[in-house]
Design a protein around this motif. Sequence first.
Motif, PDB file in Angstrom:
ATOM      1  N   VAL A  20      26.954  42.016  46.175  1.00 48.93           N
ATOM      2  CA  VAL A  20      28.206  42.273  45.474  1.00 48.93           C
ATOM      3  C   VAL A  20      28.425  41.150  44.474  1.00 48.93           C
ATOM      4  CG1 VAL A  20      30.706  42.549  45.707  1.00 48.93           C
ATOM      5  CG2 VAL A  20      29.173  43.456  47.473  1.00 48.93           C
ATOM      6  N   VAL A  21      28.628  41.522  43.213  1.00 54.37           N
ATOM      7  CA  VAL A  21      28.926  40.547  42.170  1.00 54.37           C
ATOM      8  C   VAL A  21      30.424  40.254  42.218  1.00 54.37           C
ATOM      9  CG1 VAL A  21      28.854  40.030  39.704  1.00 54.37           C
ATOM     10  CG2 VAL A  21      27.058  41.467  40.736  1.00 54.37           C
ATOM     11  N   VAL A  22      30.766  39.025  42.528  1.00 54.87           N
ATOM     12  CA  VAL A  22      32.167  38.636  42.677  1.00 54.87           C
ATOM     13  C   VAL A  22      32.643  37.962  41.399  1.00 54.87           C
ATOM     14  CG1 VAL A  22      33.815  37.265  43.995  1.00 54.87           C
ATOM     15  CG2 VAL A  22      31.889  38.382  45.160  1.00 54.87           C
ATOM     16  N   LYS A  23      33.714  38.506  40.842  1.00 48.68           N
ATOM     17  CA  LYS A  23      34.316  37.947  39.629  1.00 48.68           C
ATOM     18  C   LYS A  23      35.440  36.979  40.018  1.00 48.68           C
ATOM     19  CE  LYS A  23      32.298  40.522  36.295  1.00 48.68           C
ATOM     20  NZ  LYS A  23      31.817  40.054  34.979  1.00 48.68           N
ATOM     21  N   PRO A  24      35.491  35.810  39.394  1.00 46.42           N
ATOM     22  CA  PRO A  24      36.501  34.819  39.769  1.00 46.42           C
ATOM     23  C   PRO A  24      37.892  35.188  39.242  1.00 46.42           C
ATOM     24  CG  PRO A  24      35.316  34.057  37.847  1.00 46.42           C
ATOM     25  CD  PRO A  24      34.637  35.343  38.278  1.00 46.42           C
ATOM     26  N   ILE A  25      38.894  34.474  39.711  1.00 45.88           N
ATOM     27  CA  ILE A  25      40.239  34.579  39.137  1.00 45.88           C
ATOM     28  C   ILE A  25      40.337  33.491  38.069  1.00 45.88           C
ATOM     29  CG2 ILE A  25      42.711  34.511  39.580  1.00 45.88           C
ATOM     30  CD1 ILE A  25      42.111  35.049  42.531  1.00 45.88           C
ATOM     31  N   PRO A  26      40.551  33.853  36.807  1.00 46.85           N
ATOM     32  CA  PRO A  26      40.565  32.836  35.751  1.00 46.85           C
ATOM     33  C   PRO A  26      41.564  31.703  35.978  1.00 46.85           C
ATOM     34  CG  PRO A  26      40.409  35.021  34.788  1.00 46.85           C
ATOM     35  CD  PRO A  26      40.650  35.214  36.257  1.00 46.85           C
ATOM     36  N   GLY A  27      42.703  31.985  36.592  1.00 45.85           N
ATOM     37  CA  GLY A  27      43.727  30.964  36.743  1.00 45.85           C
ATOM     38  C   GLY A  27      44.007  30.540  38.170  1.00 45.85           C
ATOM     39  N   GLU A  28      43.055  30.793  39.080  1.00 46.21           N
ATOM     40  CA  GLU A  28      43.299  30.471  40.492  1.00 46.21           C
ATOM     41  C   GLU A  28      41.972  30.322  41.223  1.00 46.21           C
ATOM     42  OE1 GLU A  28      44.548  29.212  43.425  1.00 46.21           O
ATOM     43  OE2 GLU A  28      46.397  30.215  42.752  1.00 46.21           O
ATOM     44  N   ASP A  29      41.767  29.177  41.862  1.00 44.59           N
ATOM     45  CA  ASP A  29      40.519  28.933  42.581  1.00 44.59           C
ATOM     46  C   ASP A  29      40.665  29.013  44.095  1.00 44.59           C
ATOM     47  OD1 ASP A  29      38.920  28.498  40.291  1.00 44.59           O
ATOM     48  OD2 ASP A  29      39.669  26.445  40.123  1.00 44.59           O
ATOM     49  N   ARG A  30      41.891  29.096  44.598  1.00 43.62           N
ATOM     50  CA  ARG A  30      42.099  29.149  46.043  1.00 43.62           C
ATOM     51  C   ARG A  30      41.757  30.530  46.582  1.00 43.62           C
ATOM     52  NH1 ARG A  30      48.227  27.224  46.205  1.00 43.62           N
ATOM     53  NH2 ARG A  30      48.198  28.670  44.423  1.00 43.62           N
ATOM     54  N   GLU A  31      41.250  30.568  47.795  1.00 40.47           N
ATOM     55  CA  GLU A  31      40.859  31.827  48.418  1.00 40.47           C
ATOM     56  C   GLU A  31      42.098  32.550  48.955  1.00 40.47           C
ATOM     57  OE1 GLU A  31      37.852  33.163  48.416  1.00 40.47           O
ATOM     58  OE2 GLU A  31      37.085  31.437  47.306  1.00 40.47           O
ATOM     59  N   GLY A  32      42.063  33.886  48.853  1.00 38.41           N
ATOM     60  CA  GLY A  32      43.118  34.699  49.433  1.00 38.41           C
ATOM     61  C   GLY A  32      44.377  34.801  48.612  1.00 38.41           C
ATOM     62  N   TYR A  33      44.293  34.408  47.342  1.00 39.45           N
ATOM     63  CA  TYR A  33      45.458  34.437  46.463  1.00 39.45           C
ATOM     64  C   TYR A  33      45.326  35.537  45.406  1.00 39.45           C
ATOM     65  CZ  TYR A  33      47.556  30.124  48.199  1.00 39.45           C
ATOM     66  OH  TYR A  33      48.169  29.174  48.988  1.00 39.45           O
ATOM     67  N   LEU A  34      46.460  36.072  45.006  1.00 39.32           N
ATOM     68  CA  LEU A  34      46.506  37.004  43.890  1.00 39.32           C
ATOM     69  C   LEU A  34      46.287  36.265  42.579  1.00 39.32           C
ATOM     70  CD1 LEU A  34      49.643  38.952  45.103  1.00 39.32           C
ATOM     71  CD2 LEU A  34      47.467  40.083  44.560  1.00 39.32           C
ATOM     72  N   ASP A  35      45.739  36.978  41.604  1.00 33.19           N
ATOM     73  CA  ASP A  35      45.675  36.450  40.251  1.00 33.19           C
ATOM     74  C   ASP A  35      47.108  36.157  39.783  1.00 33.19           C
ATOM     75  OD1 ASP A  35      45.959  36.991  37.214  1.00 33.19           O
ATOM     76  OD2 ASP A  35      43.813  36.674  37.442  1.00 33.19           O
ATOM     77  N   PRO A  36      47.375  34.978  39.207  1.00 31.27           N
ATOM     78  CA  PRO A  36      48.740  34.635  38.804  1.00 31.27           C
ATOM     79  C   PRO A  36      49.369  35.636  37.839  1.00 31.27           C
ATOM     80  CG  PRO A  36      47.354  32.687  38.743  1.00 31.27           C
ATOM     81  CD  PRO A  36      46.448  33.849  38.988  1.00 31.27           C
ATOM     82  N   LEU A  37      48.584  36.177  36.895  1.00 30.85           N
ATOM     83  CA  LEU A  37      49.131  37.169  35.966  1.00 30.85           C
ATOM     84  C   LEU A  37      49.446  38.474  36.682  1.00 30.85           C
ATOM     85  CD1 LEU A  37      46.905  36.612  32.791  1.00 30.85           C
ATOM     86  CD2 LEU A  37      49.233  35.793  33.218  1.00 30.85           C
ATOM     87  N   ARG A  48      33.279  42.999  42.561  1.00 28.26           N
ATOM     88  CA  ARG A  48      34.536  42.780  43.262  1.00 28.26           C
ATOM     89  C   ARG A  48      35.359  41.803  42.420  1.00 28.26           C
ATOM     90  NH1 ARG A  48      34.806  40.154  49.225  1.00 28.26           N
ATOM     91  NH2 ARG A  48      33.512  42.003  49.700  1.00 28.26           N
ATOM     92  N   TYR A  49      36.521  42.263  41.970  1.00 22.68           N
ATOM     93  CA  TYR A  49      37.392  41.429  41.152  1.00 22.68           C
ATOM     94  C   TYR A  49      38.409  40.716  42.040  1.00 22.68           C
ATOM     95  CZ  TYR A  49      35.512  43.142  36.751  1.00 22.68           C
ATOM     96  OH  TYR A  49      34.681  43.420  35.683  1.00 22.68           O
ATOM     97  N   LYS A  50      38.193  39.417  42.208  1.00 24.65           N
ATOM     98  CA  LYS A  50      39.078  38.638  43.066  1.00 24.65           C
ATOM     99  C   LYS A  50      40.501  38.591  42.488  1.00 24.65           C
ATOM    100  CE  LYS A  50      37.742  34.954  45.161  1.00 24.65           C
ATOM    101  NZ  LYS A  50      37.232  33.589  45.477  1.00 24.65           N
ATOM    102  N   GLY A  51      41.463  38.621  43.406  1.00 27.02           N
ATOM    103  CA  GLY A  51      42.853  38.477  43.005  1.00 27.02           C
ATOM    104  C   GLY A  51      43.496  39.707  42.415  1.00 27.02           C
ATOM    105  N   MET A  52      42.718  40.780  42.264  1.00 24.76           N
ATOM    106  CA  MET A  52      43.234  42.006  41.644  1.00 24.76           C
ATOM    107  C   MET A  52      43.688  43.012  42.689  1.00 24.76           C
ATOM    108  SD  MET A  52      43.271  42.224  38.249  1.00 24.76           S
ATOM    109  CE  MET A  52      44.144  40.681  38.406  1.00 24.76           C
ATOM    110  N   THR A  53      44.542  43.947  42.263  1.00 22.42           N
ATOM    111  CA  THR A  53      44.992  45.045  43.099  1.00 22.42           C
ATOM    112  C   THR A  53      44.606  46.366  42.440  1.00 22.42           C
ATOM    113  OG1 THR A  53      47.188  45.191  42.072  1.00 22.42           O
ATOM    114  CG2 THR A  53      46.929  43.647  43.921  1.00 22.42           C
ATOM    115  N   HIS A  54      44.960  47.440  43.100  1.00 20.70           N
ATOM    116  CA  HIS A  54      44.613  48.778  42.618  1.00 20.70           C
ATOM    117  C   HIS A  54      45.145  49.018  41.201  1.00 20.70           C
ATOM    118  CE1 HIS A  54      43.282  52.882  43.295  1.00 20.70           C
ATOM    119  NE2 HIS A  54      44.435  53.337  42.822  1.00 20.70           N
TER     120      HIS A  54
END
Length: 371
Positions: free
Chosen positions: A26-43, A339-345
Amino acid sequence: MRKYDEKAIERLQKETSIIDNNGIKVVVKPIPGEDREGYLDPLELDLMEKFWATNVGGEDKAAEPTSKEMMISAIRDSMGFPNYNLNTVEIHTKFEELTFDENKVGLWRYYPRKTEKNKKRPAFVFIHGGGWIGGSVYTVENFCKLLSELADAVVFNIDYSLAPEKPFPNGLNDNYSAVKYVYDNAEAYGIDANKICIGGDSAGGNYTAAVCLKARDLGTPKLAMQVLIYPAVTMADAKVEGYQWSEDFFEMCEEQKHIIKNCIGLGRPIKFEDDMFLQNYISNKEDIYNPYVSPMLAKSHANLPKAILAGAEFDGLRLHTEFYAKQLSDAGVDFTVFRYKGMTHAFIDKLGHVAQAEDLCIEIANAMKNL
């Protein structure tokens, strides 16, 4: 117009990582504005707080609609998100109305004017989401236009029949017929019949998987690639051996857990009798076992088009997405899963608001260029 720094796209493109999930990469995409695990993307979190406060414990909800018709209307009105046109070149827009089995089906198409004379362009046929009962071609129009520019392609956008007015198999047949129509008329559209792709989001991802199964079963049309964006690939509590759905698969930080839990309910196994969307889509409970309704249940996934699958970290359908990638892999189908980290549906609805929507458009376009 973008609500984020363009450096966010650079990070999404260059700082990916690979994880193993159930034997697939699975290619995991980072959250541009957040490096902590289990967090939503700030935007993403900011959009929730501004526009969807009632969904995360804000003001009291309005009174429930008093009839099925009013309820369907209210749900349809709530779908989609105002997004932005990110095109930098002139895009031509055309529309035609087709008739398949007495159903009127709208077919929009978009393409860059500067390459109109190229008669061998790749094509992409998009099927919008909306729980089979709603959604709109207009919500995904900017995504389709950007894809047409980035891939230098003709992108089609299907306005298909909605349930409950037109239940299964109307929507499926509309979409299959529209895709076949594009394939059969490739020369007239100035596209390469060997480079026709199909894709959709959510319910549109479900239709995409089902259309690919049907096209394989019938031997036509020949499709070059399928793009499944947070697709629903099984219904109610239908499942196959090896598939599991559990909240334990989602890593949630404590301070946002109450928000994230409200985001991951989609795809959770429930009884048919408790699934309002599904009851409006299919009239026969046994249809949940029909692979054209639940593609996960197909007897074979061999000989399907190569696939791109994209899921959001905090979306219950992420488990559908990555398990279906495993099924395709086991059947020998070439695939890439993100898999886009921090994203929702439904994050592609937020084109211009979140960088991930634009990034996925870039990934699809790059894949189309390499067909």
